[in-house]
Motif scaffolding. Structure first.
Motif, PDB file in Angstrom:
ATOM      1  N   GLU A 168       0.827  -1.204   0.000  1.00 17.85           N
ATOM      2  CA  GLU A 168       0.000   0.000   0.000  1.00 17.85           C
ATOM      3  C   GLU A 168       0.867   1.262   0.000  1.00 17.85           C
ATOM      4  O   GLU A 168       0.554   2.231  -0.695  1.00 17.85           O
ATOM      5  CB  GLU A 168      -0.908   0.022   1.235  1.00 17.85           C
ATOM      6  N   GLU A 178      -4.105   3.277   1.762  1.00 16.97           N
ATOM      7  CA  GLU A 178      -4.701   2.107   2.408  1.00 16.97           C
ATOM      8  C   GLU A 178      -5.795   1.522   1.530  1.00 16.97           C
ATOM      9  O   GLU A 178      -6.361   2.210   0.662  1.00 16.97           O
ATOM     10  CB  GLU A 178      -5.285   2.482   3.771  1.00 16.97           C
ATOM     11  N   ILE A 188      -6.949   0.611  -3.530  1.00 16.95           N
ATOM     12  CA  ILE A 188      -6.058   1.350  -2.647  1.00 16.95           C
ATOM     13  C   ILE A 188      -6.251   2.842  -2.907  1.00 16.95           C
ATOM     14  O   ILE A 188      -6.244   3.290  -4.060  1.00 16.95           O
ATOM     15  CB  ILE A 188      -4.601   0.940  -2.878  1.00 16.95           C
ATOM     16  N   GLY A 209       1.994  -2.518   4.000  1.00 12.00           N
ATOM     17  CA  GLY A 209       0.778  -2.941   3.308  1.00 12.00           C
ATOM     18  C   GLY A 209       0.005  -3.954   4.122  1.00 12.00           C
ATOM     19  O   GLY A 209       0.010  -3.919   5.353  1.00 12.00           O
TER      20      GLY A 209
END
Length: 358
Positions: A168, A178, A188, A209
């Motif tokens: 991420e 996120e 994301i 991530g």
């Protein structure tokens, strides 16, 4: 004059096999090169074992139930005798494989609900909108253009203690990216607060991530971590390798340790891991190896996540388990438990609320 005697059984059987062998040989030789290539390709795509795939290269899903068609006796006999070199052997093997493909799987070999997705090395990243805007989204898509969820559709485990990790936030960046757990296909995006894009006060020094197919259940109080409830998100990963990765990149990692961060009363696990393609990956297999080959890293990670909210006037985050990282065995326990929670979520044994299960 002696009565005519039928050939002995062994001779009749040999004649029968010879005829069958000759028939198969003629059929094989009559095949065009392209047809033979197709038969070989079919053989190569059907492994001898029908156990569920566990490694990176296992890309095919397995049917739940298909009809089984047995080879006719003559064809079986011909195939048994077609073991010579060249195209005969390959074609015989491919025919056997094609028949085996229709055999039903034993129930013990069928994939569990939590591991139903297959690994998709052909998945691509598709950006929509402009980075650092409210509309910016990073989707994972198949070659067909179909969107998939980095949270639900990428499998967690690859076997042999290896797990998938979806990036991420690349290392040495500060935009707080996120997975949007409440949006279809969970793309994301950059997190927001009061309509404003969020940034860390300084760069994060590791790739950050999630572990797909995990979920920290907000209704579960963890008695080992001060009774804290889950934060309603997938489990976070801090990948300590040397390379800077890209948003949406899928890495194969091995867990090494776990930190039990408590953020405003919610349990927010941080799994420390390393990508298998990192130069030091073969040297680190547990928490002690991290201290040896990445000295100071575990303390740096803990301090970073403890203090990053202080510049915004918030108190420091706390950590359970004695304020120390737990070892690999404990990290694997956390992963297993949160995978079980995710399974209950997608089966709707637990109400999803606003979470997207698409």
């Amino acid at each position: 004059m002696a009565a005519h005697q039928p050939p002995p059984v062994a001779l009749r059987r040999a004649l029968f096999v010879s005829v069958a062998h000759s028939t198969l040989l003629q059929s094989t030789l009559s095949q065009s090169p392209s047809a033979v290539a197709v038969a070989v390709a079919v053989r190569r795509q059907q492994p001898e074992s029908r156990a569920p795939p566990t490694g990176h290269g296992d890309r095919q899903s397995h049917p739940g139930s298909r009809r089984h068609h047995q080879l006719p006796a003559l064809q079986d006999a011909a195939l048994a005798q077609a073991g010579g070199p060249g195209r005969r052997r390959r074609r015989a093997a491919s025919l056997q494989a094609a028949r085996r493909r229709r055999a039903p799987l034993p129930s013990s070999s069928r994939r569990s609900f939590a591991c139903r997705a297959i690994y998709r090395p052909q998945v691509k990243v598709k950006e929509e909108g402009k980075p650092e805007t409210l509309d910016y989204r990073v989707f994972l898509v198949e070659d067909s253009g179909k969107k998939i969820s980095p949270w639900h559709d990428i499998p967690l485990q690859l076997g042999d203690g290896v797990f998938n990790f979806v990036v991420e936030i690349p290392k040495e960046s500060s935009a707080k990216m996120e997975v949007a757990t409440d949006e279809p296909f969970t793309p994301i995006k950059q997190d927001t607060k009061k309509g404003n894009l969020r940034y860390y006060p300084y760069n994060i020094h590791w790739n950050y991530g999630l572990l797909p197919q995990t979920w920290e259940d907000p209704s579960f109080a963890n008695s080992e971590v001060e009774g804290a409830f889950g934060d309603n998100d997938p489990v976070d990963v801090v990948e300590i390798g040397e390379s800077r990765r890209q948003i949406g990149e899928i890495l194969k990692v091995k867990p090494l340790a776990a930190l039990a961060m408590i953020d405003e009363g919610e349990l927010d696990w941080k799994i420390i891991a390393v990508s298998l393609d990192d130069p030091k990956a073969s040297l680190v297999n547990d928490i002690d190896d991290v201290e040896k080959h990445f000295p100071g890293t575990l303390t740096a990670i803990r301090d970073w996540f403890r203090d990053y909210k202080i510049p915004d006037g918030k108190p420091a985050n706390k950590f359970g388990l004695g304020n120390k990282p737990a070892d690999k065995a404990y990290a694997l326990k956390v992963i297993s438990e949160t995978n079980e929670s995710w399974t209950k979520l997608v089966k709707r044994s637990i109400p999803p609320g606003e979470l997207s299960l698409v």
